[in-house]
Design a protein around this motif. Sequence first.
Motif, PDB file in Angstrom:
ATOM      1  N   THR A 132       0.832  -1.200   0.000  1.00  0.00           N
ATOM      2  CA  THR A 132       0.000   0.000   0.000  1.00  0.00           C
ATOM      3  C   THR A 132       0.868   1.251   0.000  1.00  0.00           C
ATOM      4  OG1 THR A 132      -1.684  -1.172   1.287  1.00  0.00           O
ATOM      5  CG2 THR A 132      -1.877   1.221   1.148  1.00  0.00           C
ATOM      6  N   PRO A 133       1.000   1.922  -1.130  1.00  0.00           N
ATOM      7  CA  PRO A 133       1.637   3.245  -1.139  1.00  0.00           C
ATOM      8  C   PRO A 133       0.593   4.314  -0.798  1.00  0.00           C
ATOM      9  CG  PRO A 133       1.221   2.517  -3.379  1.00  0.00           C
ATOM     10  CD  PRO A 133       0.746   1.415  -2.488  1.00  0.00           C
ATOM     11  N   GLU A 134       1.015   5.323  -0.012  1.00  0.00           N
ATOM     12  CA  GLU A 134       0.065   6.335   0.442  1.00  0.00           C
ATOM     13  C   GLU A 134       0.706   7.721   0.406  1.00  0.00           C
ATOM     14  OE1 GLU A 134      -2.907   5.554   3.590  1.00  0.00           O
ATOM     15  OE2 GLU A 134      -1.723   6.960   4.786  1.00  0.00           O
ATOM     16  N   LEU A 135      -0.085   8.713   0.047  1.00  0.00           N
ATOM     17  CA  LEU A 135       0.350  10.103   0.012  1.00  0.00           C
ATOM     18  C   LEU A 135      -0.463  10.896   1.034  1.00  0.00           C
ATOM     19  CD1 LEU A 135       2.208  12.134  -1.459  1.00  0.00           C
ATOM     20  CD2 LEU A 135       0.280  12.618  -2.996  1.00  0.00           C
ATOM     21  N   VAL A 136       0.247  11.737   1.840  1.00  0.00           N
ATOM     22  CA  VAL A 136      -0.393  12.483   2.921  1.00  0.00           C
ATOM     23  C   VAL A 136      -0.080  13.968   2.780  1.00  0.00           C
ATOM     24  CG1 VAL A 136      -0.571  12.752   5.422  1.00  0.00           C
ATOM     25  CG2 VAL A 136      -0.091  10.495   4.453  1.00  0.00           C
ATOM     26  N   TYR A 137      -1.107  14.802   2.917  1.00  0.00           N
ATOM     27  CA  TYR A 137      -0.911  16.247   2.985  1.00  0.00           C
ATOM     28  C   TYR A 137      -1.586  16.763   4.250  1.00  0.00           C
ATOM     29  CZ  TYR A 137      -1.336  21.241   2.269  1.00  0.00           C
ATOM     30  OH  TYR A 137      -1.272  22.597   2.446  1.00  0.00           O
ATOM     31  N   THR A 138      -0.874  17.553   5.032  1.00  0.00           N
ATOM     32  CA  THR A 138      -1.439  18.171   6.222  1.00  0.00           C
ATOM     33  C   THR A 138      -1.198  19.671   6.171  1.00  0.00           C
ATOM     34  OG1 THR A 138       0.589  17.914   7.521  1.00  0.00           O
ATOM     35  CG2 THR A 138      -0.994  16.110   7.597  1.00  0.00           C
TER      36      THR A 138
END
Length: 355
Positions: A326-332
Amino acid sequence: MRKSLMLAALAASTAGIGSAYAADPTVIAEPEPAEFVKICDVYGVGFFYIPGTETCLRLSGYVRYDIGVGKNLGSDVDGDGLGDTYYKRARFALKTDARSQTELGELRAYAQINFDRDTNGSIWNYNTFGSPVADNLYINHVYMQLGGFRVGMTDSVFTTLTDYAGNVINDWLLGYGPFRTNQISYTYTGGNGFAATVALEQGAGGYTIDNYVPHVVGGVSLTQGWGRAMAVAAYDSVNEVWAGKARVDVKVTDMVTLWAMAGYKSDKNVPNYYGNWEGSWAVWGGGTAKVNEKTSLNMQLAYDAGKEFVAVANVSREVVPGFYVTPELVYTSKIGYIANGKGSVGGFLRFERDF
């Protein structure tokens, strides 16, 4: 005549020897019967009867490896407040689930133990040997359940009754409730998809109850063919405030599911064990779209009254049965403990083998 007597004596002695051997035959040891595990399919796949009992047991778990990468030295990809640019976690999780039927309903004992090794890029996370690692062995869940009655330590009912916030790894970056706590709860399950739960909880950390008044949680849910609707409210007895959430999951098609959730707390200026978002309100939303039987796309968006914003998206792929990547991209944006309250972009890659 003498010769005849000798022959008769020889014949008699030979017969005696044969009789002696016949009376004492060689004993061959028989192999002991093997005990085979008996499958118990009442509770699902993987359960078997513990030999000599009516208890069904399932042993399961997973081996997981996470890799997190940040934007710069100021970004805190994993949300641990250490301001690191990368982090890795190796975990072995072992689960036991024992169940049997009684005159008072199903009797269950469940436990999960996690073995973690975290490797962190922050200089603040070095151990006494000068290595940036941390080893953790801890109980994640341990409880007993008889019918609808449950006692033990597990995630708060305020969190579980409305489900976790999406099928993403970093679903918790904008808080939607507490996790592990000691509790006593009762759940009523109706035959029409209706269920109701009430719980008394101890809290954790600075929110641990310090008198005879526990935290109180109550909620209801309705499950139908179109999806599910849920609502929960909780009273924080330490700070004498309350919080509530409501959520709706909609099954758009067999391949697409959408959900939305909103939370509110009574006082934005007072710490709240259950309402752990900024400001008085927060909203979350997202969905899952299955590309095929092995691949799904997942997304979560979250925003609160403190102008904190989180966007998370991933692709979960079952490479072979039981092995997921599972590759995941996060923006906060403006989350205080991540990137010092500034915008941050992070990437995650998870490998997991379930068994």
